[in-house]
Design a protein around this motif. Structure first.
Motif, PDB file in Angstrom:
ATOM      1  N   TYR A  28      -8.951 -58.450  17.252  1.00  0.00           N
ATOM      2  CA  TYR A  28      -8.341 -58.162  15.949  1.00  0.00           C
ATOM      3  C   TYR A  28      -7.006 -58.886  15.736  1.00  0.00           C
ATOM      4  O   TYR A  28      -6.741 -59.403  14.666  1.00  0.00           O
ATOM      5  CB  TYR A  28      -8.088 -56.660  15.775  1.00  0.00           C
ATOM      6  N   VAL A  35     -14.872 -61.179  25.038  1.00  0.00           N
ATOM      7  CA  VAL A  35     -16.218 -60.751  25.455  1.00  0.00           C
ATOM      8  C   VAL A  35     -17.124 -60.710  24.231  1.00  0.00           C
ATOM      9  O   VAL A  35     -16.654 -60.681  23.090  1.00  0.00           O
ATOM     10  CB  VAL A  35     -16.230 -59.338  26.110  1.00  0.00           C
ATOM     11  N   ASP A  37     -19.682 -59.075  21.486  1.00  0.00           N
ATOM     12  CA  ASP A  37     -19.656 -57.784  20.795  1.00  0.00           C
ATOM     13  C   ASP A  37     -20.484 -56.737  21.540  1.00  0.00           C
ATOM     14  O   ASP A  37     -20.101 -55.571  21.624  1.00  0.00           O
ATOM     15  CB  ASP A  37     -20.214 -57.935  19.367  1.00  0.00           C
ATOM     16  N   ASP A  41     -19.356 -53.098  22.502  1.00  0.00           N
ATOM     17  CA  ASP A  41     -20.069 -51.939  21.948  1.00  0.00           C
ATOM     18  C   ASP A  41     -20.554 -50.998  23.054  1.00  0.00           C
ATOM     19  O   ASP A  41     -20.525 -49.779  22.890  1.00  0.00           O
ATOM     20  CB  ASP A  41     -21.274 -52.409  21.107  1.00  0.00           C
ATOM     21  N   SER A  86     -13.256 -47.994   9.185  1.00  0.00           N
ATOM     22  CA  SER A  86     -14.249 -48.706   9.977  1.00  0.00           C
ATOM     23  C   SER A  86     -15.630 -48.142   9.577  1.00  0.00           C
ATOM     24  O   SER A  86     -15.738 -47.486   8.527  1.00  0.00           O
ATOM     25  CB  SER A  86     -13.942 -48.456  11.457  1.00  0.00           C
ATOM     26  N   ILE A 119     -22.199 -58.324   6.419  1.00  0.00           N
ATOM     27  CA  ILE A 119     -21.682 -59.688   6.482  1.00  0.00           C
ATOM     28  C   ILE A 119     -20.694 -59.810   7.640  1.00  0.00           C
ATOM     29  O   ILE A 119     -19.817 -58.951   7.818  1.00  0.00           O
ATOM     30  CB  ILE A 119     -20.948 -60.055   5.156  1.00  0.00           C
ATOM     31  N   SER A 123     -12.717 -57.622   6.398  1.00  0.00           N
ATOM     32  CA  SER A 123     -12.554 -56.930   5.103  1.00  0.00           C
ATOM     33  C   SER A 123     -11.353 -57.446   4.357  1.00  0.00           C
ATOM     34  O   SER A 123     -10.317 -57.761   4.957  1.00  0.00           O
ATOM     35  CB  SER A 123     -12.338 -55.436   5.253  1.00  0.00           C
ATOM     36  N   ARG A 139      -7.527 -55.456   6.194  1.00  0.00           N
ATOM     37  CA  ARG A 139      -7.643 -54.038   6.547  1.00  0.00           C
ATOM     38  C   ARG A 139      -6.504 -53.580   7.462  1.00  0.00           C
ATOM     39  O   ARG A 139      -6.036 -52.454   7.357  1.00  0.00           O
ATOM     40  CB  ARG A 139      -8.989 -53.815   7.262  1.00  0.00           C
ATOM     41  N   GLU A 173     -16.027 -58.574   1.833  1.00  0.00           N
ATOM     42  CA  GLU A 173     -15.931 -59.309   3.097  1.00  0.00           C
ATOM     43  C   GLU A 173     -15.547 -60.761   2.824  1.00  0.00           C
ATOM     44  O   GLU A 173     -16.130 -61.400   1.956  1.00  0.00           O
ATOM     45  CB  GLU A 173     -17.314 -59.256   3.769  1.00  0.00           C
ATOM     46  N   LYS A 288     -25.877 -47.152   2.694  1.00  0.00           N
ATOM     47  CA  LYS A 288     -24.870 -46.323   2.016  1.00  0.00           C
ATOM     48  C   LYS A 288     -25.553 -45.307   1.118  1.00  0.00           C
ATOM     49  O   LYS A 288     -26.457 -45.697   0.356  1.00  0.00           O
ATOM     50  CB  LYS A 288     -23.967 -47.211   1.140  1.00  0.00           C
ATOM     51  N   LYS A 312     -26.953 -52.153  13.676  1.00  0.00           N
ATOM     52  CA  LYS A 312     -26.612 -53.459  14.260  1.00  0.00           C
ATOM     53  C   LYS A 312     -27.863 -54.117  14.837  1.00  0.00           C
ATOM     54  O   LYS A 312     -28.665 -53.454  15.494  1.00  0.00           O
ATOM     55  CB  LYS A 312     -25.586 -53.273  15.387  1.00  0.00           C
TER      56      LYS A 312
HETATM   57  P1  NAD Z   1     -17.511 -53.251  12.003  1.00  0.00           P
HETATM   58  O1  NAD Z   1     -17.005 -54.619  11.759  1.00  0.00           O
HETATM   59  O2  NAD Z   1     -18.642 -53.127  12.950  1.00  0.00           O
HETATM   60  O3  NAD Z   1     -17.968 -52.549  10.643  1.00  0.00           O
HETATM   61  C1  NAD Z   1     -17.109 -52.238   9.584  1.00  0.00           C
HETATM   62  C2  NAD Z   1     -16.842 -53.435   8.731  1.00  0.00           C
HETATM   63  O4  NAD Z   1     -18.055 -53.996   8.252  1.00  0.00           O
HETATM   64  C3  NAD Z   1     -16.095 -53.121   7.459  1.00  0.00           C
HETATM   65  O5  NAD Z   1     -14.724 -52.990   7.694  1.00  0.00           O
HETATM   66  C4  NAD Z   1     -16.431 -54.318   6.597  1.00  0.00           C
HETATM   67  O6  NAD Z   1     -15.432 -55.295   6.755  1.00  0.00           O
HETATM   68  C5  NAD Z   1     -17.711 -54.873   7.214  1.00  0.00           C
HETATM   69  N1  NAD Z   1     -18.838 -55.042   6.280  1.00  0.00           N
HETATM   70  C6  NAD Z   1     -19.659 -56.137   6.254  1.00  0.00           C
HETATM   71  N2  NAD Z   1     -20.584 -56.019   5.305  1.00  0.00           N
HETATM   72  C7  NAD Z   1     -20.375 -54.840   4.692  1.00  0.00           C
HETATM   73  C8  NAD Z   1     -21.026 -54.176   3.612  1.00  0.00           C
HETATM   74  N3  NAD Z   1     -22.089 -54.682   2.994  1.00  0.00           N
HETATM   75  N4  NAD Z   1     -20.542 -52.983   3.232  1.00  0.00           N
HETATM   76  C9  NAD Z   1     -19.465 -52.429   3.851  1.00  0.00           C
HETATM   77  N5  NAD Z   1     -18.801 -53.016   4.893  1.00  0.00           N
HETATM   78  C10 NAD Z   1     -19.264 -54.205   5.308  1.00  0.00           C
HETATM   79  O7  NAD Z   1     -16.384 -52.297  12.425  1.00  0.00           O
HETATM   80  P2  NAD Z   1     -14.979 -52.635  12.998  1.00  0.00           P
HETATM   81  O8  NAD Z   1     -14.334 -51.348  13.251  1.00  0.00           O
HETATM   82  O9  NAD Z   1     -14.268 -53.624  12.161  1.00  0.00           O
HETATM   83  O10 NAD Z   1     -15.282 -53.382  14.331  1.00  0.00           O
HETATM   84  C11 NAD Z   1     -16.040 -52.844  15.322  1.00  0.00           C
HETATM   85  C12 NAD Z   1     -16.979 -53.913  15.798  1.00  0.00           C
HETATM   86  O11 NAD Z   1     -16.264 -55.128  16.006  1.00  0.00           O
HETATM   87  C13 NAD Z   1     -17.596 -53.543  17.089  1.00  0.00           C
HETATM   88  O12 NAD Z   1     -18.805 -52.886  16.891  1.00  0.00           O
HETATM   89  C14 NAD Z   1     -17.738 -54.864  17.794  1.00  0.00           C
HETATM   90  O13 NAD Z   1     -19.044 -55.366  17.547  1.00  0.00           O
HETATM   91  C15 NAD Z   1     -16.713 -55.726  17.171  1.00  0.00           C
HETATM   92  N6  NAD Z   1     -15.602 -55.903  18.107  1.00  0.00           N
HETATM   93  C16 NAD Z   1     -15.785 -56.818  19.074  1.00  0.00           C
HETATM   94  C17 NAD Z   1     -14.798 -57.028  20.019  1.00  0.00           C
HETATM   95  C18 NAD Z   1     -15.011 -58.078  21.057  1.00  0.00           C
HETATM   96  O14 NAD Z   1     -14.182 -58.190  21.956  1.00  0.00           O
HETATM   97  N7  NAD Z   1     -16.087 -58.836  20.994  1.00  0.00           N
HETATM   98  C19 NAD Z   1     -13.609 -56.269  19.978  1.00  0.00           C
HETATM   99  C20 NAD Z   1     -13.454 -55.351  18.987  1.00  0.00           C
HETATM  100  C21 NAD Z   1     -14.463 -55.148  18.041  1.00  0.00           C
END
Ligand code: NAD
Length: 329
Positions: A28, A35, A37, A41, A86, A119, A123, A139, A173, A288, A312
């Protein structure tokens, strides 16, 4: 259920939180994950399960209780009047069915869902006053985001003015299409610069630039999917997307309003197949509750809305992140 004692669980929870915090910071704050996702996860789910089994170990600073994301200190900050949350996620159709059962139990009847592509980007909130774009923000930590207004002015599909003098906030997005991503990486490679790990990081790194001229050179796009507090005549999510499209926002037209879970499952199968042929990255399907009044009734937890969930795609389809090709801001 694990067989761990409370003491053992405490140690495990602490180590999982430390690990997840480090990964989340790289992902972030630095836009440079270390690593995949799926690895993140898996540990996150393990932590959630332990916290469910040992509720006395839940604490408000746990990553399961807050929106992941940091604000770069050199950006101006924007407070989100309505938090940018989230989203809960599931990894199987069985879990998705359980989500539907929870919803039906909570509202007392069957509901229609809007199914949308998830997508792979970051955000973005867009605020308009009297029809003019006045603020764009990320966000951040959900309550406070980064001011990226100057950058958003260079994203071609974001309307600078609306056809009506509306004072509204929409969210969606910000992403980089696959072709632009490949082109950018080819250029960077030729210049001897580190390439981006994936389109999501390329989008985040390109939008969160203090020098908006860098953003201008990158080909970013948006899909807008949320109208925050829409006017009364808009009563459903599907209708909201159509209305935002009419206002000139770039919306994704693949979304569907479904009355049954069988139709939802077919939609999932269809896009699991089509995923690779799309010109932008998706990492799942978002489901939704379509009725906005029911969304309000169901409300949110501290971290996620109760009325939506992300399905997912299976981890083996995700991109591999190679440490030494990561690009840092
Ligand atoms: P997320 O990205 O899994 O889901 C929430 C986000 O989805 C929303 O904030 C929005 O931006 C997005 N989104 C896309 N299309 C959308 C739609 N049609 N409607 C609504 N929202 C939509 O959640 P998160 O909290 O941002 O991140 C968690 C995820 O990020 C984890 O599951 C992981 O896969 C990834 N992550 C990876 C690492 C890594 O080191 N690889 C670290 C942290 C998080």
């Amino acid at each position: 259920m694990t067989n761990l004692s409370l003491e053992e669980a405490k140690t495990k929870v602490k180590s999982l939180r430390n690990q997840l915090n480090k990964w989340a910071d790289a992902y972030y704050a630095k836009d440079a994950p270390v690593v995949e996702d799926a690895t993140y996860d898996k540990s996150y789910q393990e932590l959630e399960k332990l916290e469910a089994q040992f509720p006395e170990l839940v604490s408000s600073d746990s990553i399961t209780q807050r929106v992941g994301g940091e604000i770069k200190s050199n950006f101006s900050k924007v407070e989100h009047e309505v938090p940018m949350l989230s989203m809960g996620d599931v990894f199987s159709k069985t879990e998705l069915k359980e989500f539907d059962e929870r919803i039906q139990k909570a509202v007392g009847h069957r509901v229609a869902y809007n199914a949308e592509l998830k997508i792979d980007g970051l955000s973005l909130s867009l605020e308009y006053e009297d029809g003019r774009l006045v603020r764009a923000s990320t966000r951040g930590n959900g309550s406070v985001g980064e001011d990226v207004t100057a950058n958003a002015r260079f994203i071609k599909d974001i309307p600078q003015t609306l056809p009506e003098p509306l004072t509204i906030e929409v969210r969606g997005e910000c992403y980089m299409g696959k072709e632009s991503f490949a082109k950018l990486n080819t250029e960077r490679d030729a210049e001897g610069k580190q390439v981006f790990a994936n389109p999501r990081n390329a989008a985040a790194g390109s939008l969160r630039q203090l020098d908006a001229k860098v953003t201008k050179k990158r080909d970013l796009s948006t899909f807008i999917y949320t109208w925050v507090n829409p006017p009364e005549q808009i009563t459903g999510q599907h209708q909201a997307i159509k209305a935002m499209d009419k206002l000139g926002f770039h919306t994704n037209q693949t979304g569907h309003r479904f009355e049954s879970m069988d139709e939802v499952f077919k939609f999932i199968d269809e896009y699991t197949e089509k995923r690779d042929s799309l010109s932008y990255g998706i990492d799942g399907i978002v489901l939704k509750v379509d009725d906005l009044s029911l969304q309000n009734k169901l409300g949110n937890t501290v971290k996620v809305p109760r009325w939506e969930i992300a399905y997912k795609f299976p981890p083996e389809e995700q991109e591999t992140i190679v440490r030494d090709i990561l690009w840092t801001v």
